[in-house]
Design a protein around this motif. Sequence first.
Motif, PDB file in Angstrom:
ATOM      1  N   GLY A  45      47.782  44.535  44.887  1.00  0.00           N
ATOM      2  CA  GLY A  45      47.311  43.177  44.641  1.00  0.00           C
ATOM      3  C   GLY A  45      47.665  42.585  43.289  1.00  0.00           C
ATOM      4  O   GLY A  45      47.905  41.377  43.173  1.00  0.00           O
ATOM      5  N   TRP A  46      47.707  43.395  42.229  1.00  0.00           N
ATOM      6  CA  TRP A  46      47.968  42.845  40.895  1.00  0.00           C
ATOM      7  C   TRP A  46      49.319  42.156  40.802  1.00  0.00           C
ATOM      8  O   TRP A  46      49.539  41.310  39.933  1.00  0.00           O
ATOM      9  CB  TRP A  46      47.861  43.932  39.826  1.00  0.00           C
ATOM     10  CG  TRP A  46      48.884  45.035  39.904  1.00  0.00           C
ATOM     11  CD1 TRP A  46      48.724  46.256  40.489  1.00  0.00           C
ATOM     12  CD2 TRP A  46      50.222  45.023  39.378  1.00  0.00           C
ATOM     13  NE1 TRP A  46      49.875  47.009  40.365  1.00  0.00           N
ATOM     14  CE2 TRP A  46      50.812  46.269  39.684  1.00  0.00           C
ATOM     15  CE3 TRP A  46      50.977  44.083  38.668  1.00  0.00           C
ATOM     16  CZ2 TRP A  46      52.114  46.597  39.315  1.00  0.00           C
ATOM     17  CZ3 TRP A  46      52.286  44.416  38.293  1.00  0.00           C
ATOM     18  CH2 TRP A  46      52.839  45.651  38.620  1.00  0.00           C
ATOM     19  N   GLU A  47      50.231  42.508  41.704  1.00  0.00           N
ATOM     20  CA  GLU A  47      51.565  41.910  41.665  1.00  0.00           C
ATOM     21  C   GLU A  47      51.576  40.457  42.146  1.00  0.00           C
ATOM     22  O   GLU A  47      52.519  39.712  41.849  1.00  0.00           O
ATOM     23  CB  GLU A  47      52.528  42.728  42.532  1.00  0.00           C
ATOM     24  CG  GLU A  47      52.685  44.176  42.098  1.00  0.00           C
ATOM     25  CD  GLU A  47      53.438  44.987  43.133  1.00  0.00           C
ATOM     26  OE1 GLU A  47      54.583  44.628  43.453  1.00  0.00           O
ATOM     27  OE2 GLU A  47      52.877  45.980  43.657  1.00  0.00           O
ATOM     28  N   MET A  48      50.567  40.045  42.904  1.00  0.00           N
ATOM     29  CA  MET A  48      50.613  38.727  43.552  1.00  0.00           C
ATOM     30  C   MET A  48      50.646  37.561  42.566  1.00  0.00           C
ATOM     31  O   MET A  48      51.461  36.643  42.712  1.00  0.00           O
ATOM     32  CB  MET A  48      49.452  38.600  44.535  1.00  0.00           C
ATOM     33  CG  MET A  48      49.502  39.618  45.663  1.00  0.00           C
ATOM     34  SD  MET A  48      48.408  39.248  47.065  1.00  0.00           S
ATOM     35  CE  MET A  48      46.804  39.205  46.271  1.00  0.00           C
ATOM     36  N   PRO A  49      49.784  37.522  41.533  1.00  0.00           N
ATOM     37  CA  PRO A  49      49.893  36.421  40.574  1.00  0.00           C
ATOM     38  C   PRO A  49      51.233  36.430  39.838  1.00  0.00           C
ATOM     39  O   PRO A  49      51.754  35.365  39.471  1.00  0.00           O
ATOM     40  CB  PRO A  49      48.730  36.673  39.610  1.00  0.00           C
ATOM     41  CG  PRO A  49      47.799  37.565  40.345  1.00  0.00           C
ATOM     42  CD  PRO A  49      48.646  38.406  41.229  1.00  0.00           C
ATOM     43  N   LEU A  50      51.795  37.617  39.633  1.00  0.00           N
ATOM     44  CA  LEU A  50      53.096  37.710  38.968  1.00  0.00           C
ATOM     45  C   LEU A  50      54.201  37.149  39.853  1.00  0.00           C
ATOM     46  O   LEU A  50      55.174  36.573  39.349  1.00  0.00           O
ATOM     47  CB  LEU A  50      53.406  39.165  38.610  1.00  0.00           C
ATOM     48  CG  LEU A  50      52.434  39.835  37.632  1.00  0.00           C
ATOM     49  CD1 LEU A  50      52.874  41.263  37.351  1.00  0.00           C
ATOM     50  CD2 LEU A  50      52.331  39.059  36.330  1.00  0.00           C
ATOM     51  N   LEU A  51      54.062  37.317  41.164  1.00  0.00           N
ATOM     52  CA  LEU A  51      55.046  36.730  42.074  1.00  0.00           C
ATOM     53  C   LEU A  51      55.031  35.204  41.962  1.00  0.00           C
ATOM     54  O   LEU A  51      56.089  34.560  41.946  1.00  0.00           O
ATOM     55  CB  LEU A  51      54.759  37.161  43.515  1.00  0.00           C
ATOM     56  CG  LEU A  51      55.680  36.569  44.594  1.00  0.00           C
ATOM     57  CD1 LEU A  51      57.145  36.867  44.301  1.00  0.00           C
ATOM     58  CD2 LEU A  51      55.292  37.098  45.972  1.00  0.00           C
TER      59      LEU A  51
END
Length: 264
Positions: free
Chosen positions: A61-67
């Motif tokens: 999940g932590w990758e989603m805002p970075l995407l």
Amino acid sequence: MISTFPTILALDFDGVICDGLVEYFQTAWRTYCQIWQPINTTPDSDLALTFYKLRPVIETGWEMPLLIQALLLGISQQKILLDWPSIAQQLLLENNLTALDVGTKLDTLRDEWIAKDLHEWLSLHRFYPGVRERLQELVDSDVQPIIVTTKEGRFVQEILQIAGVEMPEGSIIGKEYKKPKHQVLRELLAKSEEDCVIWFVEDRLKTLLSVKQQSDLTGVRLFLADWGYNTLAERESVAQYPPVQLLSLSGFAQDFAVWPQNKC
């Protein structure tokens, strides 16, 4: 070869049981706004559509805002598809962030949303056709369904309970266990009877290949869910990675006897 059916059916959650793309984007956007504080806090509709298309690159999940940040910086979709892990790490470094920090922000915002309006949050999730019914059948059968997911277990439990699926205690292994899925499968085997047979359904090819590389897990049957968050190229490449096999949504709902069989 005599076909042996599973005693444990291990299932990923996001992309196998539940489609939460709309919720993922909304939670990711809220987290993005908290971290980067944009002037305009209303996302463009095209941004959501592109996010959905690129969802297969996300592992946790932590990758989603970075995407979202990557897309708003103008990083091409092709580059993201080819090199997402490096891009995500670079974005963490450039913004003095850690995966733990971003993940904690995302989970906290999700908790607050659930506390404020559970009905709204749940309305953004849907079960893939026939999957909820099949899961309930398994719960009531001799086959033990185990959910192995990188999502927080409490969120999975909440979604399943509202849908009327009561999983036995200990059958949801979520992000809080902090172990790769191949290790979870290894521990399931170790704790089970000697004749335990595990089949594992996952929509992320990379995860299945990590299981395939474990010499002590060669007895685990591996299935790529073709209805989940993966790309056409990944689905077409499955034949290159035996014993991984492609499973259709209609096939998932059927008896194990008609699932794809190993040709060995």
